[in-house]
Design a protein around this motif. Structure first.
Motif, PDB file in Angstrom:
ATOM      1  N   UNK A 127       0.829  -1.201   0.000  1.00 15.50           N
ATOM      2  CA  UNK A 127       0.000   0.000   0.000  1.00 15.50           C
ATOM      3  C   UNK A 127       0.869   1.259   0.000  1.00 15.50           C
ATOM      4  N   UNK A 128       1.927   1.260   0.812  1.00 18.03           N
ATOM      5  CA  UNK A 128       2.816   2.424   0.855  1.00 18.03           C
ATOM      6  C   UNK A 128       3.482   2.667  -0.490  1.00 18.03           C
ATOM      7  N   UNK A 129       3.891   1.596  -1.157  1.00 18.28           N
ATOM      8  CA  UNK A 129       4.511   1.730  -2.478  1.00 18.28           C
ATOM      9  C   UNK A 129       3.523   2.387  -3.448  1.00 18.28           C
ATOM     10  N   UNK A 130       2.285   1.922  -3.425  1.00 15.25           N
ATOM     11  CA  UNK A 130       1.273   2.466  -4.334  1.00 15.25           C
ATOM     12  C   UNK A 130       0.998   3.945  -4.042  1.00 15.25           C
ATOM     13  N   UNK A 131       0.960   4.315  -2.768  1.00 16.78           N
ATOM     14  CA  UNK A 131       0.700   5.708  -2.398  1.00 16.78           C
ATOM     15  C   UNK A 131       1.844   6.607  -2.870  1.00 16.78           C
ATOM     16  N   UNK A 132       3.076   6.190  -2.591  1.00 14.11           N
ATOM     17  CA  UNK A 132       4.223   6.992  -3.009  1.00 14.11           C
ATOM     18  C   UNK A 132       4.288   7.128  -4.525  1.00 14.11           C
ATOM     19  N   UNK A 133       3.989   6.044  -5.217  1.00 15.56           N
ATOM     20  CA  UNK A 133       3.997   6.055  -6.674  1.00 15.56           C
ATOM     21  C   UNK A 133       2.932   7.004  -7.211  1.00 15.56           C
ATOM     22  N   UNK A 134       1.754   6.957  -6.627  1.00 21.45           N
ATOM     23  CA  UNK A 134       0.659   7.832  -7.059  1.00 21.45           C
ATOM     24  C   UNK A 134       0.989   9.301  -6.818  1.00 21.45           C
ATOM     25  N   UNK A 135       1.558   9.606  -5.664  1.00 23.18           N
ATOM     26  CA  UNK A 135       1.885  10.997  -5.352  1.00 23.18           C
ATOM     27  C   UNK A 135       2.958  11.547  -6.301  1.00 23.18           C
ATOM     28  N   UNK A 136       3.945  10.721  -6.617  1.00 26.18           N
ATOM     29  CA  UNK A 136       4.988  11.171  -7.528  1.00 26.18           C
ATOM     30  C   UNK A 136       4.439  11.345  -8.942  1.00 26.18           C
ATOM     31  N   UNK A 137       3.538  10.457  -9.320  1.00 29.36           N
ATOM     32  CA  UNK A 137       2.906  10.578 -10.633  1.00 29.36           C
ATOM     33  C   UNK A 137       2.137  11.885 -10.735  1.00 29.36           C
ATOM     34  N   UNK A 138       1.458  12.279  -9.665  1.00 33.27           N
ATOM     35  CA  UNK A 138       0.706  13.535  -9.661  1.00 33.27           C
ATOM     36  C   UNK A 138       1.636  14.711  -9.936  1.00 33.27           C
ATOM     37  N   UNK A 139       2.792  14.751  -9.278  1.00 37.23           N
ATOM     38  CA  UNK A 139       3.755  15.837  -9.474  1.00 37.23           C
ATOM     39  C   UNK A 139       4.188  15.912 -10.929  1.00 37.23           C
ATOM     40  N   UNK A 140       4.516  14.766 -11.523  1.00 37.54           N
ATOM     41  CA  UNK A 140       5.002  14.740 -12.896  1.00 37.54           C
ATOM     42  C   UNK A 140       3.940  15.200 -13.890  1.00 37.54           C
ATOM     43  N   UNK A 141       2.722  14.728 -13.726  1.00 40.56           N
ATOM     44  CA  UNK A 141       1.694  15.040 -14.721  1.00 40.56           C
ATOM     45  C   UNK A 141       1.191  16.475 -14.602  1.00 40.56           C
ATOM     46  N   UNK A 142       1.116  17.001 -13.398  1.00 38.10           N
ATOM     47  CA  UNK A 142       0.728  18.403 -13.261  1.00 38.10           C
ATOM     48  C   UNK A 142       1.784  19.313 -13.884  1.00 38.10           C
ATOM     49  N   UNK A 143       3.029  18.949 -13.714  1.00 35.70           N
ATOM     50  CA  UNK A 143       4.111  19.713 -14.336  1.00 35.70           C
ATOM     51  C   UNK A 143       4.013  19.653 -15.859  1.00 35.70           C
ATOM     52  N   UNK A 144       3.679  18.472 -16.394  1.00 31.56           N
ATOM     53  CA  UNK A 144       3.549  18.315 -17.846  1.00 31.56           C
ATOM     54  C   UNK A 144       2.402  19.160 -18.395  1.00 31.56           C
ATOM     55  N   UNK A 145       1.293  19.211 -17.670  1.00 32.98           N
ATOM     56  CA  UNK A 145       0.145  20.011 -18.116  1.00 32.98           C
ATOM     57  C   UNK A 145       0.516  21.486 -18.217  1.00 32.98           C
ATOM     58  N   UNK A 146       1.232  21.987 -17.230  1.00 37.26           N
ATOM     59  CA  UNK A 146       1.636  23.397 -17.259  1.00 37.26           C
ATOM     60  C   UNK A 146       2.560  23.681 -18.443  1.00 37.26           C
ATOM     61  N   UNK A 147       3.411  22.743 -18.792  1.00 36.49           N
ATOM     62  CA  UNK A 147       4.250  22.900 -19.974  1.00 36.49           C
ATOM     63  C   UNK A 147       3.410  22.866 -21.250  1.00 36.49           C
ATOM     64  N   UNK A 148       2.443  21.949 -21.271  1.00 34.71           N
ATOM     65  CA  UNK A 148       1.686  21.720 -22.504  1.00 34.71           C
ATOM     66  C   UNK A 148       0.846  22.928 -22.905  1.00 34.71           C
ATOM     67  N   UNK A 149       0.140  23.517 -21.957  1.00 32.70           N
ATOM     68  CA  UNK A 149      -0.766  24.622 -22.314  1.00 32.70           C
ATOM     69  C   UNK A 149      -0.014  25.847 -22.822  1.00 32.70           C
ATOM     70  N   UNK A 150       1.290  25.916 -22.569  1.00 35.60           N
ATOM     71  CA  UNK A 150       2.081  27.063 -23.017  1.00 35.60           C
ATOM     72  C   UNK A 150       2.703  26.849 -24.397  1.00 35.60           C
ATOM     73  N   UNK A 151       2.462  25.692 -24.995  1.00 36.10           N
ATOM     74  CA  UNK A 151       3.073  25.397 -26.288  1.00 36.10           C
ATOM     75  C   UNK A 151       2.373  26.169 -27.416  1.00 36.10           C
TER      76      UNK A 151
END
Length: 300
Positions: A152-176
């Motif tokens: 469960x801890x592995x899944x939580x940490x993985x999910x939280x890190x995924x959130x950081x990466x994808x939110x960062x990607x969205x901010x890059x994408x809308x500025x293209x």
């Protein structure tokens, strides 16, 4: 190389793979059992055993076939095979895990899988070793590999890190800029999502591939080697979800299609706040689905 000779070489190497699961002094099965295991004739098995005896690998006396030593790399026969790239091998492996609902704890028979995927066993061994550093597979005590899952801890940490990466990607994408290829890619993905939703009753299994492409496309606007490496874990856990309960897979995938379409709409409108909110909602749903469906098993 004649096909018959190539087939013998493949069977001989497969027999060596089987011997690697044994210990010196162990007995090999009967010829008929070996023929069934290797999917060859008893004649091929006898020829292979004769070669192994000449190499000092086995002592063959009547029905007794005793393993004298473990095979070495030099004992193997060269086989001409069309090599799959790492990406292609990863694709067929993941597709096999998804289509056949392979649960955690499943023993991975390298010989059978190499034959199924059309790759040399040593290539599959290297591929599994590359997955082992993420805790996705592990070596078994007496040889071979095993598919493992996540705490469960592995899944939580993985999910939280995924959130950081994808939110960062969205901010890059809308500025293209408007002439960037990402906008055409999003339009194509939108059409594919709508088509899959219309045929969800018969094609709900196909969502995993589309899900991977959707998130990979969004993430592709950020050039970062660490993100690319992390994508291997994302693919296995979230897109192929091999350890999830499949009873509500259709409904879950249909809901995810709707969430994807909401994200695409906000991105297309260059609505950064809306896109970020849609991504947060989608990834929170994904996280909760993963946690609620996670089976209890040890992480290597």
């Amino acid at each position: 190389m004649a096909r018959t000779d190539e087939r013998f070489r493949e069977a001989y190497n497969a027999l060596l793979d089987y011997c690697e699961t044994l210990a010196p002094g162990d007995q090999l099965p009967a010829e008929l059992a070996l023929a069934a295991h290797l999917d060859v004739s008893r004649t091929v098995v006898r020829t292979a055993l004769e070669r192994m005896q000449a190499k000092g690998l086995v002592r063959w006396q009547g029905r007794e076939k005793t393993l004298l030593r473990l095979p070495l790399q030099d004992d193997r026969l060269h086989v001409q095979m069309e090599q799959l790239s790492t990406e292609e091998l990863e694709r067929v492996f993941l597709d096999w895990v998804l289509r056949f609902d392979v649960p955690p704890g499943t023993a991975l028979n390298v010989t059978e899988m190499a034959r199924k995927f059309g790759v040399p066993p040593h290539s599959l061994q290297e591929f599994l070793a590359s997955l082992s550093r993420f805790g996705l597979v592990r070596r078994r005590p007496r040889g071979g590999w095993e598919l493992v899952g996540f705490t469960r801890d592995y899944a939580i940490e993985l999910s939280d890190f995924r959130m950081v990466l994808e939110l960062n990607a969205v901010s890059h994408l809308v500025a293209l800029p408007t002439d960037h290829q990402i906008w055409q890619q999003l339009a194509a993905l939108e059409a594919e999502h709508l088509a899959l939703a219309a045929e969800i009753d018969t094609r709900f299994h196909d969502f995993s591939v589309l899900d991977e492409r959707f998130h990979t496309t969004i993430g592709s606007v950020v050039r970062n080697r660490f993100v690319a490496e992390f994508q291997k874990v994302i693919t296995l856990v979230f897109h192929y979800h091999y350890q999830w309960d499949k009873k509500d897979e259709r409904e879950r995938n249909l809901a995810a299609i709707g969430e994807h379409l909401r994200i695409i709409e906000a991105l297309t409108d260059r609505n950064e706040d809306g896109a970020l909110a849609a991504v947060r909602d989608h990834l929170r749903t994904s996280k909760q689905t993963l946690l609620s469906s996670l089976r209890s098993h040890a992480l290597a």
